[in-house]
Each structure stands twice: as structure tokens, then as C-alpha cells.
Design a protein around this motif. Structure first.
Motif, PDB file in Angstrom:
ATOM      1  N   ILE A   1     -10.522 111.276  -5.196  1.00 37.96           N
ATOM      2  CA  ILE A   1     -11.581 110.398  -4.677  1.00 37.96           C
ATOM      3  C   ILE A   1     -12.119 111.035  -3.405  1.00 37.96           C
ATOM      4  O   ILE A   1     -11.390 111.190  -2.423  1.00 37.96           O
ATOM      5  N   THR A   2     -13.379 111.416  -3.434  1.00 41.08           N
ATOM      6  CA  THR A   2     -13.966 112.151  -2.316  1.00 41.08           C
ATOM      7  C   THR A   2     -14.249 111.217  -1.143  1.00 41.08           C
ATOM      8  O   THR A   2     -14.943 110.212  -1.297  1.00 41.08           O
ATOM      9  N   ARG A   3     -13.692 111.552   0.017  1.00 43.73           N
ATOM     10  CA  ARG A   3     -13.926 110.743   1.223  1.00 43.73           C
ATOM     11  C   ARG A   3     -14.795 111.498   2.213  1.00 43.73           C
ATOM     12  O   ARG A   3     -15.430 110.889   3.078  1.00 43.73           O
ATOM     13  N   SER A   4     -14.782 112.808   2.173  1.00 41.29           N
ATOM     14  CA  SER A   4     -15.612 113.632   3.066  1.00 41.29           C
ATOM     15  C   SER A   4     -15.636 115.036   2.475  1.00 41.29           C
ATOM     16  O   SER A   4     -14.675 115.465   1.835  1.00 41.29           O
ATOM     17  N   LEU A   5     -16.759 115.750   2.690  1.00 38.91           N
ATOM     18  CA  LEU A   5     -16.832 117.133   2.194  1.00 38.91           C
ATOM     19  C   LEU A   5     -16.551 118.141   3.306  1.00 38.91           C
ATOM     20  O   LEU A   5     -15.870 119.129   3.082  1.00 38.91           O
ATOM     21  N   ILE A   6     -17.088 117.925   4.506  1.00 40.18           N
ATOM     22  CA  ILE A   6     -16.794 118.804   5.654  1.00 40.18           C
ATOM     23  C   ILE A   6     -16.419 117.922   6.829  1.00 40.18           C
ATOM     24  O   ILE A   6     -17.284 117.271   7.389  1.00 40.18           O
ATOM     25  N   PRO A   7     -15.176 117.865   7.236  1.00 44.08           N
ATOM     26  CA  PRO A   7     -14.030 118.519   6.600  1.00 44.08           C
ATOM     27  C   PRO A   7     -13.718 117.888   5.251  1.00 44.08           C
ATOM     28  O   PRO A   7     -14.064 116.731   5.008  1.00 44.08           O
ATOM     29  N   GLU A   8     -13.048 118.659   4.395  1.00 39.72           N
ATOM     30  CA  GLU A   8     -12.749 118.113   3.068  1.00 39.72           C
ATOM     31  C   GLU A   8     -11.627 117.077   3.145  1.00 39.72           C
ATOM     32  O   GLU A   8     -10.551 117.354   3.669  1.00 39.72           O
ATOM     33  N   ILE A   9     -11.924 115.900   2.610  1.00 43.69           N
ATOM     34  CA  ILE A   9     -10.944 114.816   2.555  1.00 43.69           C
ATOM     35  C   ILE A   9     -11.029 114.216   1.155  1.00 43.69           C
ATOM     36  O   ILE A   9     -12.090 113.725   0.759  1.00 43.69           O
ATOM     37  N   GLN A  10      -9.958 114.326   0.404  1.00 44.78           N
ATOM     38  CA  GLN A  10      -9.930 113.840  -0.972  1.00 44.78           C
ATOM     39  C   GLN A  10      -8.667 113.002  -1.141  1.00 44.78           C
ATOM     40  O   GLN A  10      -7.600 113.387  -0.681  1.00 44.78           O
ATOM     41  N   GLU A  11      -8.834 111.883  -1.828  1.00 41.78           N
ATOM     42  CA  GLU A  11      -7.696 110.987  -2.043  1.00 41.78           C
ATOM     43  C   GLU A  11      -7.089 111.192  -3.437  1.00 41.78           C
ATOM     44  O   GLU A  11      -7.794 111.440  -4.407  1.00 41.78           O
TER      45      GLU A  11
ATOM     46  N   ILE B   1     -14.017 126.242  -2.847  1.00 48.29           N
ATOM     47  CA  ILE B   1     -14.982 125.350  -3.496  1.00 48.29           C
ATOM     48  C   ILE B   1     -14.686 123.921  -3.050  1.00 48.29           C
ATOM     49  O   ILE B   1     -13.563 123.429  -3.207  1.00 48.29           O
ATOM     50  N   ILE B   2     -15.692 123.291  -2.489  1.00 47.31           N
ATOM     51  CA  ILE B   2     -15.556 121.895  -2.068  1.00 47.31           C
ATOM     52  C   ILE B   2     -16.636 121.123  -2.790  1.00 47.31           C
ATOM     53  O   ILE B   2     -17.811 121.466  -2.686  1.00 47.31           O
ATOM     54  N   LYS B   3     -16.239 120.119  -3.512  1.00 48.77           N
ATOM     55  CA  LYS B   3     -17.243 119.362  -4.257  1.00 48.77           C
ATOM     56  C   LYS B   3     -16.806 117.921  -4.400  1.00 48.77           C
ATOM     57  O   LYS B   3     -15.613 117.610  -4.330  1.00 48.77           O
ATOM     58  N   PRO B   4     -17.789 117.047  -4.578  1.00 51.57           N
ATOM     59  CA  PRO B   4     -17.438 115.650  -4.830  1.00 51.57           C
ATOM     60  C   PRO B   4     -17.029 115.474  -6.284  1.00 51.57           C
ATOM     61  O   PRO B   4     -17.474 116.222  -7.155  1.00 51.57           O
ATOM     62  N   TYR B   5     -16.186 114.515  -6.534  1.00 46.60           N
ATOM     63  CA  TYR B   5     -15.712 114.224  -7.890  1.00 46.60           C
ATOM     64  C   TYR B   5     -16.131 112.808  -8.281  1.00 46.60           C
ATOM     65  O   TYR B   5     -16.305 111.949  -7.408  1.00 46.60           O
ATOM     66  N   PRO B   6     -16.208 112.560  -9.587  1.00 45.01           N
ATOM     67  CA  PRO B   6     -16.391 111.174 -10.015  1.00 45.01           C
ATOM     68  C   PRO B   6     -15.201 110.331  -9.548  1.00 45.01           C
ATOM     69  O   PRO B   6     -14.106 110.856  -9.336  1.00 45.01           O
ATOM     70  N   ILE B   7     -15.433 109.045  -9.396  1.00 42.70           N
ATOM     71  CA  ILE B   7     -14.368 108.129  -8.973  1.00 42.70           C
ATOM     72  C   ILE B   7     -13.836 107.450 -10.230  1.00 42.70           C
ATOM     73  O   ILE B   7     -14.565 106.721 -10.906  1.00 42.70           O
TER      74      ILE B   7
ATOM     75  N   PRO C   1     -20.147 109.724  -7.447  1.00 44.98           N
ATOM     76  CA  PRO C   1     -19.851 109.765  -6.001  1.00 44.98           C
ATOM     77  C   PRO C   1     -21.152 109.808  -5.199  1.00 44.98           C
ATOM     78  O   PRO C   1     -21.490 110.813  -4.576  1.00 44.98           O
ATOM     79  N   ILE C   2     -21.852 108.694  -5.216  1.00 44.51           N
ATOM     80  CA  ILE C   2     -23.255 108.647  -4.783  1.00 44.51           C
ATOM     81  C   ILE C   2     -23.436 108.922  -3.297  1.00 44.51           C
ATOM     82  O   ILE C   2     -24.509 109.328  -2.865  1.00 44.51           O
ATOM     83  N   HIS C   3     -22.383 108.757  -2.509  1.00 43.58           N
ATOM     84  CA  HIS C   3     -22.525 109.036  -1.079  1.00 43.58           C
ATOM     85  C   HIS C   3     -22.586 110.528  -0.791  1.00 43.58           C
ATOM     86  O   HIS C   3     -22.980 110.937   0.298  1.00 43.58           O
ATOM     87  N   PHE C   4     -22.184 111.339  -1.766  1.00 46.22           N
ATOM     88  CA  PHE C   4     -22.073 112.781  -1.540  1.00 46.22           C
ATOM     89  C   PHE C   4     -22.997 113.609  -2.426  1.00 46.22           C
ATOM     90  O   PHE C   4     -22.942 114.836  -2.394  1.00 46.22           O
ATOM     91  N   VAL C   5     -23.804 112.947  -3.243  1.00 46.08           N
ATOM     92  CA  VAL C   5     -24.723 113.660  -4.142  1.00 46.08           C
ATOM     93  C   VAL C   5     -26.102 113.062  -3.926  1.00 46.08           C
ATOM     94  O   VAL C   5     -26.258 111.854  -4.016  1.00 46.08           O
ATOM     95  N   SER C   6     -27.067 113.910  -3.607  1.00 47.06           N
ATOM     96  CA  SER C   6     -28.410 113.390  -3.392  1.00 47.06           C
ATOM     97  C   SER C   6     -29.399 114.311  -4.073  1.00 47.06           C
ATOM     98  O   SER C   6     -29.866 115.277  -3.507  1.00 47.06           O
ATOM     99  N   ALA C   7     -29.672 114.038  -5.347  1.00 43.97           N
ATOM    100  CA  ALA C   7     -30.554 114.879  -6.141  1.00 43.97           C
ATOM    101  C   ALA C   7     -31.326 113.979  -7.082  1.00 43.97           C
ATOM    102  O   ALA C   7     -30.854 112.899  -7.449  1.00 43.97           O
ATOM    103  N   ALA C   8     -32.523 114.418  -7.454  1.00 42.60           N
ATOM    104  CA  ALA C   8     -33.323 113.611  -8.373  1.00 42.60           C
ATOM    105  C   ALA C   8     -32.668 113.560  -9.745  1.00 42.60           C
ATOM    106  O   ALA C   8     -32.819 112.587 -10.481  1.00 42.60           O
ATOM    107  N   ILE C   9     -31.935 114.626 -10.079  1.00 42.80           N
ATOM    108  CA  ILE C   9     -31.230 114.681 -11.357  1.00 42.80           C
ATOM    109  C   ILE C   9     -29.741 114.691 -11.058  1.00 42.80           C
ATOM    110  O   ILE C   9     -29.237 115.618 -10.419  1.00 42.80           O
ATOM    111  N   THR C  10     -29.030 113.681 -11.487  1.00 38.85           N
ATOM    112  CA  THR C  10     -27.583 113.624 -11.243  1.00 38.85           C
ATOM    113  C   THR C  10     -26.906 114.722 -12.068  1.00 38.85           C
ATOM    114  O   THR C  10     -27.108 114.783 -13.285  1.00 38.85           O
ATOM    115  N   PRO C  11     -26.095 115.571 -11.426  1.00 35.24           N
ATOM    116  CA  PRO C  11     -25.387 116.590 -12.217  1.00 35.24           C
ATOM    117  C   PRO C  11     -24.507 115.921 -13.265  1.00 35.24           C
ATOM    118  O   PRO C  11     -23.907 114.875 -13.012  1.00 35.24           O
ATOM    119  N   GLU C  12     -24.410 116.542 -14.422  1.00 28.96           N
ATOM    120  CA  GLU C  12     -23.638 115.918 -15.505  1.00 28.96           C
ATOM    121  C   GLU C  12     -22.201 115.638 -15.082  1.00 28.96           C
ATOM    122  O   GLU C  12     -21.625 114.607 -15.436  1.00 28.96           O
TER     123      GLU C  12
END
Lengths: 353, 353
Positions: free
Chosen positions: A11-21, B5-11, B23-34
Motif C-alpha cells: 500500500i503506497t503511502r509516499s513515493l519520495i521518500p518511499e513508504i509502502q505498507e 524502481i519506485i512506483k505506486p501499487y493498486p490497493i 492509487p489515485i493520490h500518486f497517479v495523475s494522468a489522463a489515461i490510467t495505466p493498466e
């Protein structure tokens, strides 16, 4: 096409710094898979260079010196199964609410750490009689919102805890070199303390004659019982007895019939003696089946409870662990301004249809 | 090693059926990545067989018939950028709390869907004068906690919505065949309605002369205003005007200085006319910068607001969107027992240090 891959994600809580649950409600294993192991960084990831493979030990010691990576690997080592729990685990549950990462229940993960006992290194350098604390600096550094300038992540241990035979300079996790994000090549592992003590990307160990007062020691990771003043603050150290109901999920809808309630319990003081379950909001408690106490005193304990839901309605389930020191989870956690050490009963509301 | 590699994950909300939140707080694009597109299944994934590539149209039509996959691909098609929002988005925010998936703000994602207008198919079969609703069955089926037996996921549309030129039998998402988890090979896409209407793995279309009353139509996806009775229940249909503050995160700690507050707004009625921001808990409101209204009436709208935090303290930020029909987000969402259609102001508490 017929067997799609379905898996839980951090569960992503922050990207920089990276914080994942850790998605703890969906993973139940003695060894947390690396892909799900929680991450709590304070800064961007440090660069790994040749210097990262050298550990310096200095300060109030007889013979300051450095240790090479290969040298440590050749020293006598031990392997410990240790749950690492962030002091902010379950911060989102404090009422009144507090600021900071809004951790759910997954700021905890467990792995098998191998390394050299810190006291074996300190025997090689010797200690001076003035030695009082041991300071551990990581390679990670950066800015803080509250202070001017750059800071290294650094923490200290009182000499007694530093000399505990299970306080390790670890270099392996689950039989492999420590993954980069978890502190490669060296990580301090302090069993039974909240995980801010287990400094990643360890670069130096400095024995000092007084109290270390870096901001990650004396500002963060302190319990502040008052909202508007810093009086009566005390340091965050030992993990408090705790448990979690992993399944069923909070606010889920179940059908009538038998359901397995299951979860984990752990403590920094002794081992888990028993876990009790209530399915009526805390009126009545019954013992859960608890896995036999492990040979390893530190690892978390699995428990389960079979529940017959034979009546439609709403139910409030709770779990409550007791450890061998006699500590019991409280009904309400002790509120503190930065939200550390939450350990009230795990509570799950379900609806039976 | 130096660029992890740092990326947001689905919850993860559920594994079987698979339910994953964007993970809408960490992705901001007109097209949601699959990899981040939200998933809300009701059952295990269906098997794809030869039959999956045949779509049958029957019931109150002149000439019942089937359509082959290749045949649909050769028909005139249109492409629409559509946000799909689960009716339960933000369910966790209802007070008193309700049962069901505890969605945060990420049960919404946006993509470009290509397909054939349903009305073009229905022109080929013709309609009988008795036609009143159109029922859409997916290939997915299974059990429910509340009823005996097996159920197919099936939903209906009133004839008017079914015949809307933008109600599509989609076969492509973002220029590729629809991913398996999102309904391959055929998915109904109903712009402006909550996404329970956009039936995945579509197998049949049946025109009926009365009201369809399957459990996903008349039990789920209904607004129940009363806790203990089903009176005054009404169907969930059109997406209500809504917005989200993506950053900063709730309960985060900021330093003094300039901060960009940003997010999204969307509606099922017209388009977003303006978004207002409050940084004092709703006392004062100022306009956010809103992206110019897109040519595509359906896509979500990006907004941002530059905020000078020049005083330490706690702040409550809110966003409030207004659409071209004059609908405005309310301060409090209309409570309903199953927790649908949450659209109150987006609220974020921050602390400036």
C-alpha cells in the motif's frame, strides 16, 4: 488467460521518500515476501559506492577501526527471525487523529536476519569506561520540514541494548544479501525495539559518553502525551504487546455459517502467552488457538478462532494478546501527539446476512 | 542499484473476487495505466472460451441474432475517454459507517474505450414496440452471501440510455484489446453512469418488456436512505459531481512555503464548470485553476491551486466542484445504507511546521 495472476500489493503511502505498507490482511506467512515487506524511508535512497562496504567503529573505544564487508561475512554469525514493526503502525487509528504517515496495520513485516553480534565487533575495538550510548549512522540523508539544513538518519542505543547478544550487524535477509531497499549491505537489527532502531545502510558506529540528541532521537520517535507541550516526553523503545485480526476484514459482509477468524500477535517483552477473541464487542472473551511458542522468542505468533455465525446481524470482533511479562493489550491506546506505539485491541465490525 | 524502481501499487481490497483500488493520490494522468486501473469484481474471473467471442442479442427484437467478434470489429466504431467510477467510491467516509468494500478515493480510473454503439446493433435486430429495458449479462457468475443459488452478474438499462449514441459495446481500451481483467473481449460502456452499469465479459443482450429485477439491479446498487427498512429505495444511476484533492495527502506535515494543491473533478451531468478551494475549513473559497473544458465531454478535469503556507499551524483544505448542470458537491454526502454515491467535499488536514 484462464488463470489470471491475482496478488496483494504493498500500500503506497509516499513515493519520495518511499513508504509502502505491507498488505497484512492478505499475506499470512512466517517470512514476509520481499515484494510485500513494508518500507519506511526518511529520505531518498542513498547511493551505494565502494565506501558503503566499509563500516567504521569509533568514539569511546580502545582501538577505532573499520570493518570490510568480506571481513564481517567471515566472522561468527547468528540468524534470527524478527518482526520489524514501525513505531507508527496503526497511527490512523488514534483519536483524536494525529499527523504523520497514516499507517494502517501493515507497518510490520517479518524476516530471517543473519549477521554478526554488535558486541563481537565492540570486543574487537574494546570500550572505554566512559562509554554510555552507541550511535548508528546510515548513508541516507536529506532535509526535514521542521529544521534548517541536512540531516543524516542516525539513532542511538543505550550501551546495555547495544551489547545484547541479539543486536546484530546484519548482512543477509532470508538467506540472501539484504535487498537494497532494506539497507544493503549492512543493517542494524535490534530485536524487540520498534524498527526506527534498526538503522539501514549502516555506515558508522560511534560510542559516545553522553546522550545522543539527533532529531530522529529526540524530536521524532518520542511519545508526547500532551498536544500543545513537549513536557513528559519519553523515548520510543520496546515493541508493545499487540495483535491483529487479519481476516475477516473490517466492515465486510459474511454469510451465515462457520468462519475462521485469524491473525497474528507479537510483543517486545517475552513471548505471546495467549490471545483472546470477543465476537460481542468485548463483553465475552474466549481463547484463540495459538501456535505453540516458537523456539525463537522473537517471531510473531499465529492464532485462529472458529466462529459459528448462526444469526444475522452486526458483530464487533476483537482480539487481545497477553505476553509472558503479563502485558495485555488495552482497550484504548495511549494517545500521543506523534502517534506511536498503538496497541489497542484489534477491532473488526462485520455484518452477517 | 543507484536508481531503484519506485512506483505506486493498486490497493488490495479483496483477492477472490479480485478488488483493487487505483492509487489515485500518486497517479495523475489522463489515461490510467493498466497496472493501476481499479478492479471491482463480484465473482471469480470467468473462463474465456470460443463462446466468449459471440454476443447474442434477443428478446423483444424483430430478428434475434448473434454477433461475432470479427464482425463487431468491422462495424463503424467510436472512441470515448470515459472515467469509470464505482458507486462505492469513498464508501469508507460515510458516517455512520456502512458495510461493504471499504473503498477510499481510488475506485475510479479513466481510459479510452473503442466500440460499436449499442444502438447500431439494435438497429440491425430491430426493436419490438413492447421494448422497455435492455438486460446485459456477463460471463461471470457465483454465489452471494444473502441469497441461495448461483447468480450471473446482470444489469439493465432503460431503453433511452441503451439507445444513447455513446453507450458502447467496447472491444478496445487505450488502443489495445480490452485486458482480460477488464472484460475481454466485450464490455458494455455506459458513460456518465456509475460503473456497475458497464458490464464486463458481456455475453448477451436481451430486450425485455418489463423491469429487470436481478439482485445486482434491485438489491445492490440501490440507495437505501433508511438503516432498518427498504422503503424509499432508488436505483443508483448517474455519477454525481465530485472532486478529489490528490496532493497533499491527508494528515501530512508540510514545511512553510509554497505548495501546489492539485486534483481531479468529474461529473455525470454535463462538464466541470469550476472547482473552488478552501484552506480554512470551508470559511473562504477561492477558484482553482481548471484545465480548459475538453472536447470530450466525459473525461475528468485536472485542477490545481497554489497555496502559500506562511504560518505554522493546522489547516483544513477542501475542494468543491460545480458542473454545467449547476450541481455542486455538498458539505456532507447523503447517507445511505449500502454507501453509494459519496460526493461530499474532498477534505485534507495538514500541519505546517
Amino acid at each position: 488467460m484462464h488463470s489470471p495472476i491475482i496478488k496483494p500489493y504493498p500500500i503506497t503511502r509516499s513515493l519520495i521518500p518511499e513508504i509502502q505498507e505491507h498488505p497484512i490482511h492478505f499475506v499470512s506467512a512466517a517470512i514476509t515476501p520481499e515484494a510485500c515487506f513494508y518500507l519506511r524511508n526518511h529520505f531518498a535512497y542513498p547511493r551505494i559506492t565502494g565506501q558503503s562496504f566499509v563500516l567504521s567503529v569509533g568514539g569511546e573505544v580502545q582501538k577505532p577501526r573499520t570493518f570490510q564487508y568480506e571481513e564481517l561475512l567471515r566472522m561468527p554469525s547468528k540468524e534470527l527471525t524478527v518482526p520489524l514493526e514501525c513505531a507508527g503502525n496503526n497511527r490512523e487509528l488514534f483519536r483524536p487523529r494525529v499527523f504523520g504517515e497514516q499507517w494502517g496495520a501493515g507497518a510490520i513485516s517479518q524476516g530471517v536476519w543473519r549477521g554478526v553480534a554488535l558486541r563481537d565487533l565492540l570486543r574487537l575495538t574494546g570500550l572505554q569506561a566512559s562509554a554510555k550510548e552507541v550511535v548508528f549512522e546510515g548513508h541516507d540523508s536529506g532535509r526535514r520540514p521542521d529544521l534548517e539544513g541536512e540531516f543524516v538518519f542516525a539513532r542511538s542505543l543505550p550501551l546495555g541494548k547495544a551489547m545484547h547478544p541479539d543486536t546484530l550487524i546484519a548482512y543477509a535477509l532470508n538467506g540472501e544479501p539484504i535487498p537494497y531497499k532494506h539497507g544493503y549491505p549492512f543493517r542494524l537489527i535490534v530485536p524487540q525495539w520498534y524498527a526506527m532502531a534498526s538503522v539501514k545502510w549502516l555506515r558508522s558506529i560511534t560510542v559516545i559518553r553522553n546522550h545522543f540528541s539527533g532529531p530522529f532521537q529526540d524530536i521524532d520517535y518520542m511519545y508526547y502525551p500532551e498536544k500543545d507541550s513537549d513536557t513528559r516526553k519519553t523515548p520510543v523503545t520496546t515493541i508493545q504487546v499487540n495483535s491483529i485480526i487479519q481476516q475477516p476484514l473490517n466492515r465486510s459482509v459474511l454469510d451465515k455459517g462457520m468462519h475462521l477468524i485469524y491473525g497474528l500477535a507479537w510483543t517486545g517483552t517475552g513471548w505471546i502467552k495467549h490471545v483472546e477473541i470477543s465476537t460481542d464487542g468485548g463483553e465475552n472473551w474466549r481463547p484463540a488457538v495459538v501456535q505453540p511458542a516458537s523456539q525463537n522468542a522473537y517471531s510473531w505468533t499465529f492464532w485462529n478462532y472458529t466462529w459459528l455465525a448462526d444469526q444475522k446481524g452486526e458483530y464487533t470482533m476483537m482480539s487481545r494478546a497477553t505476553d509472558s511479562f503479563g502485558f495485555v493489550q488495552p482497550a484504548a491506546a495511549k494517545w500521543n501527539r506523534k502517534g506511536y506505539g498503538y496497541n489497542a485491541y484489534s477491532v473488526v465490525h462485520v455484518q452477517v446476512e
